[in-house]
Enzyme design. Sequence first.
Site, short mmCIF file in Angstrom:
data_model
loop_
_atom_site.label_atom_id
_atom_site.label_comp_id
_atom_site.label_asym_id
_atom_site.label_seq_id
_atom_site.Cartn_x
_atom_site.Cartn_y
_atom_site.Cartn_z
N ARG A 118 -4.87 -11.64 -21.16
CA ARG A 118 -3.50 -11.71 -20.62
C ARG A 118 -2.97 -10.35 -20.19
NH1 ARG A 118 -2.36 -15.72 -24.76
NH2 ARG A 118 -2.47 -17.75 -23.77
N LYS A 140 -0.74 -3.59 -6.17
CA LYS A 140 -1.32 -4.83 -5.63
C LYS A 140 -2.77 -4.90 -6.09
CE LYS A 140 1.41 -5.88 -1.54
NZ LYS A 140 1.43 -5.97 -0.07
N GLU A 182 -3.75 4.99 8.04
CA GLU A 182 -2.75 4.50 7.08
C GLU A 182 -1.74 5.60 6.73
OE1 GLU A 182 -2.17 1.50 6.01
OE2 GLU A 182 -4.04 0.39 6.27
N LYS A 248 5.35 6.01 -0.30
CA LYS A 248 4.99 4.67 -0.78
C LYS A 248 5.58 4.40 -2.16
CE LYS A 248 1.73 1.06 -1.27
NZ LYS A 248 0.43 0.47 -1.05
N GLU A 258 7.66 -7.07 -3.02
CA GLU A 258 7.63 -7.35 -1.58
C GLU A 258 8.55 -8.49 -1.17
OE1 GLU A 258 3.81 -6.70 0.32
OE2 GLU A 258 4.35 -8.06 1.92
N HIS A 269 -0.25 -4.09 10.95
CA HIS A 269 -1.31 -4.86 10.29
C HIS A 269 -1.48 -6.28 10.83
CE1 HIS A 269 -1.62 -1.43 7.77
NE2 HIS A 269 -2.54 -1.98 7.00
N HIS A 273 -5.15 -7.11 11.67
CA HIS A 273 -5.93 -8.18 11.03
C HIS A 273 -6.56 -9.09 12.09
CE1 HIS A 273 -3.54 -7.65 7.07
NE2 HIS A 273 -4.56 -6.84 7.15
N HIS A 288 -11.15 -0.93 9.74
CA HIS A 288 -9.73 -1.14 9.47
C HIS A 288 -8.85 -0.05 10.09
CE1 HIS A 288 -6.27 -2.68 7.36
NE2 HIS A 288 -6.05 -1.51 6.79
N1 GLY Z 1 -0.75 -2.02 1.40
C1 GLY Z 1 0.57 -2.51 1.49
C2 GLY Z 1 1.28 -2.58 0.18
O1 GLY Z 1 0.80 -2.04 -0.80
O2 GLY Z 1 2.32 -3.14 0.08
#
Ligand code: GLY
Length: 378
Positions: A118, A140, A182, A248, A258, A269, A273, A288
Site C-alpha cells: 500500500r 507522476k 522539454e 515545474k 492536474e 504534446h 503524441h 519524443h
Molecule cells: N510531464 C507532465 C507532468 O508531469 O505533468
Amino acid sequence: MEPINIYSGSEVISRIYVEEGIETLEGYLEGYQHVFVVMDGEVAMKCPVAYEVSQMLNRRGVPGMLVEATEEAKCMDTVMNICGWLLDNGADRDALVLAIGGGITTDMVGFASSIYKRGVRFAHMPTTLLSQVDAAIGGKTGVNFGGYKNMLGTIRQPEFTFICPQVLESLPMEAFQAGAAEMLKTFMIEDNGHYHAAVDFLKRLTADFIAVCEDDSTLSYQEDKWPEVLAARLHELTPLIAAAVRVKAGIVSRDQFENGERRKLNLGHTFAHAIESLSHKYHNDIDHGHAVALGMVYAARLAERLELAEPGLAAAIERDLDESLLLIINPYPLERMAGAMRKDKKAADGKVHFVLPRSIGDVTVQDLTVDEAIGLLS
Ligand code: GLY
C-alpha cells in the site's frame, strides 16, 4: 545548492537536489534504514557516474535490481517483477526504493513503490535530461497499458530527487535533444529570462558540435563526438536545469493532481503524441524531443490563428528550435495527424485541451475539437 521543494499547502512533500557531483547522495540516504535500488541495466553498463553510485550503494550493502527500461518493458509485468523482488528481499513498510535511470525507470519504480504494501517511500536519481527537467519531477508514476502510454499509474511524490548533470556526459545526442525540447517547453510556460538563455546555450553547443564535426572533414554529424562537446559546457547547463525544475516544482505545488494549471506542461504534446504514434506505425523513428519541438511550433501557429499570439511567434520559435538542432521536417500531413489526435486519451467530450502560447512565458489552455484545430491550421 538549496533544495527545490514541492509543497502541498505549506508542507514540503518532496525535495529536489541539483548537485554538481554525486558525493552528497550518500548523505541524503543517511536517514533511511532500508534502502533498495532499482537501476536501468543500460545505465548501469554505459554511465560511469551511475556505476560509481552503484559501487557506493554496494559498499553500504544496498540490495540492487536491474530492469529493462524500454517502452515495451514499461508494463505491469515489470512492475510485478519489482514488487516480487522487493518481497523476496524483505522490503517492509519502512523501505526506501531508489530508482536510477531515465523517465521509464522512475515511472515504473514510482508506481511499484506506490502500490507495494500500500505504498513505500521512493527516491529518484534521473539519468537523462528529460527525466531531470520533467519526468522525475512531480510524482507522476505509471506504465503503458491497452496500447496507450501511461494508462495505469498514480500521482505520488518521491521523498527526494537527486539531480547530477554529470550523468549526462554519457547521454546520446538524441536523448539530450529530447530533454532540451522539454526544457524549452518549460521556459515557454514560465520564462523569467531562461528561455533565451537556454536557446543561446543550445546554439553555442550546436556551434561547438558542428565545429568538431567539420574538423574531421567528413561533413556529416558524428554523434560519437557529442559527449565531449557536452562535457565542456555542462557547467552552463546546471543552472538551466535548476531553473526548469523550479518552474515545474512551482506548477506541481499549485496543482499536484492536474485539475488545471499542470495541464500547461502538456504544451506541444497533443501534436507530439500524434507524430510519435504515426512514426511508430510507419517506422520513421521520430523521437519524443523532436516530436515535442514540432508540437510547440504547431501550438504557436494555432495560437496565432486564434489571435491569441502576435503574428511571428511561431516563426521565431521555429527559428530558435532550428538553430538548436531540434527541428526536423514533419513527414505527416495534418489530416493524418488529426486521426491520431482523435485517439489521444486526453480527448474528452470530443474536445482536447490545447495548450497555446500567447508569448514566451505565457500559455493558456483552450478546449477545441480536433477538427476545429486542424481546420484553423490548414
Ligand atoms: N510531464 C507532465 C507532468 O508531469 O505533468
